[in-house]
Design an enzyme around this catalytic site. Structure first.
Site, PDB file in Angstrom:
ATOM      1  N   TYR A 287       0.812  -1.124  -0.045  1.00  0.00           N
ATOM      2  CA  TYR A 287       0.071   0.117  -0.181  1.00  0.00           C
ATOM      3  C   TYR A 287       0.818   1.130  -0.124  1.00  0.00           C
ATOM      4  O   TYR A 287       1.753   1.663   0.843  1.00  0.00           O
ATOM      5  CB  TYR A 287      -0.917  -0.036   1.165  1.00  0.00           C
ATOM      6  CG  TYR A 287      -1.962   0.868   1.220  1.00  0.00           C
ATOM      7  CD1 TYR A 287      -3.308   0.542   0.724  1.00  0.00           C
ATOM      8  CD2 TYR A 287      -1.977   2.066   1.557  1.00  0.00           C
ATOM      9  CE1 TYR A 287      -4.389   1.492   0.475  1.00  0.00           C
ATOM     10  CE2 TYR A 287      -2.872   3.060   1.474  1.00  0.00           C
ATOM     11  CZ  TYR A 287      -4.067   2.740   0.820  1.00  0.00           C
ATOM     12  OH  TYR A 287      -5.242   3.771   0.885  1.00  0.00           O
ATOM     13  N   TYR A 337      -5.405   5.411  -7.567  1.00  0.00           N
ATOM     14  CA  TYR A 337      -5.594   5.431  -5.986  1.00  0.00           C
ATOM     15  C   TYR A 337      -6.982   5.019  -5.548  1.00  0.00           C
ATOM     16  O   TYR A 337      -7.768   6.034  -5.686  1.00  0.00           O
ATOM     17  CB  TYR A 337      -5.245   6.657  -5.366  1.00  0.00           C
ATOM     18  CG  TYR A 337      -5.342   6.443  -3.704  1.00  0.00           C
ATOM     19  CD1 TYR A 337      -4.504   5.524  -3.047  1.00  0.00           C
ATOM     20  CD2 TYR A 337      -6.029   7.175  -3.018  1.00  0.00           C
ATOM     21  CE1 TYR A 337      -4.389   5.327  -1.697  1.00  0.00           C
ATOM     22  CE2 TYR A 337      -6.272   7.227  -1.548  1.00  0.00           C
ATOM     23  CZ  TYR A 337      -5.447   6.248  -1.092  1.00  0.00           C
ATOM     24  OH  TYR A 337      -5.579   5.922   0.375  1.00  0.00           O
TER      25      TYR A 337
END
Lengths: 382, 138
Positions: A287, A337
């Site tokens: 991440y 994103y």
């Protein structure tokens, strides 16, 4: 956990286009991504009996089930803490299917962050009570909160902005191989990075993820059922969530040790129930809302020692052919994103052998959710 | 500017700050300091608490310098600093704040190049009762 190991598999993935602005609603995008994932799996919508998404997902399961003609749902779950929830959506479905509560699960995330309201435009949203300790002083955005840990990290371990650049570059290089990535045709150079504008020193523009509209989904079934699906199964080998003792989301400043975040907690559980170790991982989707989350996560998940996350990035370690190819679709920094859901689908593509930046023979992939908040992680294998 | 929205647990901190006192919640039974304030002691599970006055001295643990886009009141003062101070009496307790030239000064009143991790700082208070920090050796 032995019950969960390889008991379920991801058999379908789907996504919409990614863009700064898409005209469709989040609900329409969610429906398209889910239908694409079901089609990829060769499973009819009427067979879906489990759903999982994020608490921050605004397209709820009632709307999704109704719009898509899903079957009777016997399991539905939502996971909190923004990007920390991505892998847990799959983990919850895996637990539900492995324990007989459901047979076909869909996890999804739909988000219009690119065209949606900017976080700093809405004053009232800045002031939930935990923010009384941070926001009045001008620590307003996630970038500011993570920059605080980053400054200390750089100071304590001698890590440098070049290390952060290595992360941004690896993600951008992979995005440059991925036509679906927002930054597909936008190469990044060290000069661009070093001369870009500050967002929150020590974090510059390229240390921050994209703002994206888009949706993704994946389909999970039992390992037994997976053998009859259209695509090769990608097994959920191990899964974990992590909320460390005394953790305080985003601003982990009141822990004894703020530089060991939720990744450390999730990692202990993840590896304990796995047949593999960090040395066995062929490719990782970690991440990357901000570049410094990568060295922090590399340490937390045990790819290197504490304080060595910066130097780990040297010598092309995160590139294809390197020690740990990273975020091979471009990640949150350069593909899209979407709260990390694209890291899950890319993990699946790597283990199917269909990534646009394929790691030859990839058989194991670590996927992680947001570090710095209560998190989750998956070990996938083929 | 954003003002603190206090909850029941946090309100005493702000009430003391409005009087120019830096106080931190402590367990009335085991004495452990805790921050942020909360109803129960994580060390001994006691619900008794008291507010202990501290010296207001600490060191800079880390700092950031935010740049716009920011909320308008903050953008007007940007780039400014936000520091994280570890308290002298309880280094595990770190308070977010601003390093300023004097109490009530703007958030950008100390140039970022003057800020160092480890620098000794002292608490001061704005007229509105918000704690700020000044360098012990300006």
């Amino acid at each position: 956990m032995a019950v969960l190991k390889d008991a379920t598999a991801i058999v379908g993935i789907g996504q919409t286009p990614f863009a700064k602005r898409l005209p469709q609603s989040e609900r329409a995008l969610a429906c398209r991504a889910i239908l694409a994932a079901l089609d990829d799996a060769g499973i009819a919508p009427g067979e879906v009996d489990a759903l999982a998404s994020y608490t921050m997902e605004e397209t709820d399961e009632v709307e999704v089930a109704k719009a898509l003609g899903l079957g009777d749902l016997t399991f539905f779950s939502k996971v909190g803490y923004g990007g920390g929830g991505s892998c847990a959506t799959v983990a919850h479905l895996a637990a539900a299917i492995a324990s007989g509560q459901a047979t076909v699960g869909v996890a999804w995330r739909s988000r219009k962050r690119g065209s949606g309201p900017r976080p700093w435009k809405n004053t009232t949203a800045q002031l939930p009570t935990p923010a009384q300790w941070t926001r009045p002083f001008g620590l307003l955005r996630p970038a500011d909160e993570i920059a605080m840990l980053t400054r200390r990290y750089l100071h304590e371990y001698g890590a440098t902005r070049d290390h952060l650049f290595n992360v941004a570059l690896a993600c951008r290089n992979r995005a440059n191989q991925n036509p679906a990535a927002i930054m597909y045709d936008r190469p990044l150079t060290r000069e661009m990075y070093m001369t870009s504008r500050w967002i929150s020193e020590p974090l510059c523009l390229f240390d921050n993820c994209l703002e994206t509209d888009g949706a993704l989904a994946c389909v999970l079934v039992s390992a037994e059922r997976a053998r009859d699906c259209r695509r090769p199964p990608v097994y959920v080998h191990s899964a974990a969530q992590g909320l460390p003792a005394q953790h305080h989301g985003m601003v982990n400043y009141w822990n004894d040790d703020p530089l060991t975040g939720p990744a450390w907690t999730a990692a202990r559980h993840l590896w304990k129930h796995a047949d593999v170790t960090p040395d066995d991982i062929d490719v990782a989707q970690i991440y990357d809302a901000f570049t410094p989350l990568i060295p922090l996560s590399l340490e937390g998940y045990g790819f290197c020692g504490r304080g060595e996350g910066g130097s780990f990035t040297e010598g092309g370690a995160l590139e294809i052919g390197g020690r740990l190819p990273l975020n091979t679709s471009g990640g949150g920094l350069s593909e899209a994103y979407v709260h990390g859901f694209n890291l899950i689908t890319e993990g699946v593509r790597q283990l199917r052998g269909t990534s646009t930046a394929q790691v030859p023979g990839a058989a194991t992939c670590l996927v992680t959710a947001g570090e710095g908040v209560p998190t989750s992680a998956l070990l996938l294998r083929n | 500017m954003l003002t603190p929205v206090a909850d029941d647990d946090g309100a005493p901190f702000w009430e003391y700050a409005a009087r120019g006192e830096l106080r931190v919640q402590a367990c009335a039974d085991c004495g452990e300091l805790r921050f942020p304030p909360r109803p129960c002691c994580p060390h001994c599970q006691s619900f008794g608490s008291e507010w202990r006055e501290l010296s207001g001295r600490g060191r800079v643990w880390s700092y950031v310098v935010p740049h716009p886009p920011l909320l308008p009141d903050y953008a007007e003062q940007a780039p400014y600093n936000v520091i994280l101070v570890e308290l002298a009496e309880a280094p595990r307790i770190r308070l977010v704040g601003n390093l300023v030239s004097e109490a009530g000064a703007r958030l950008d009143s100390v140039p970022p190049e003057r800020i160092r991790i480890g620098a000794r700082v002292r608490a001061v208070f704005t007229p509105e009762g918000l704690p700020q920090w000044v360098l012990e050796r300006p």
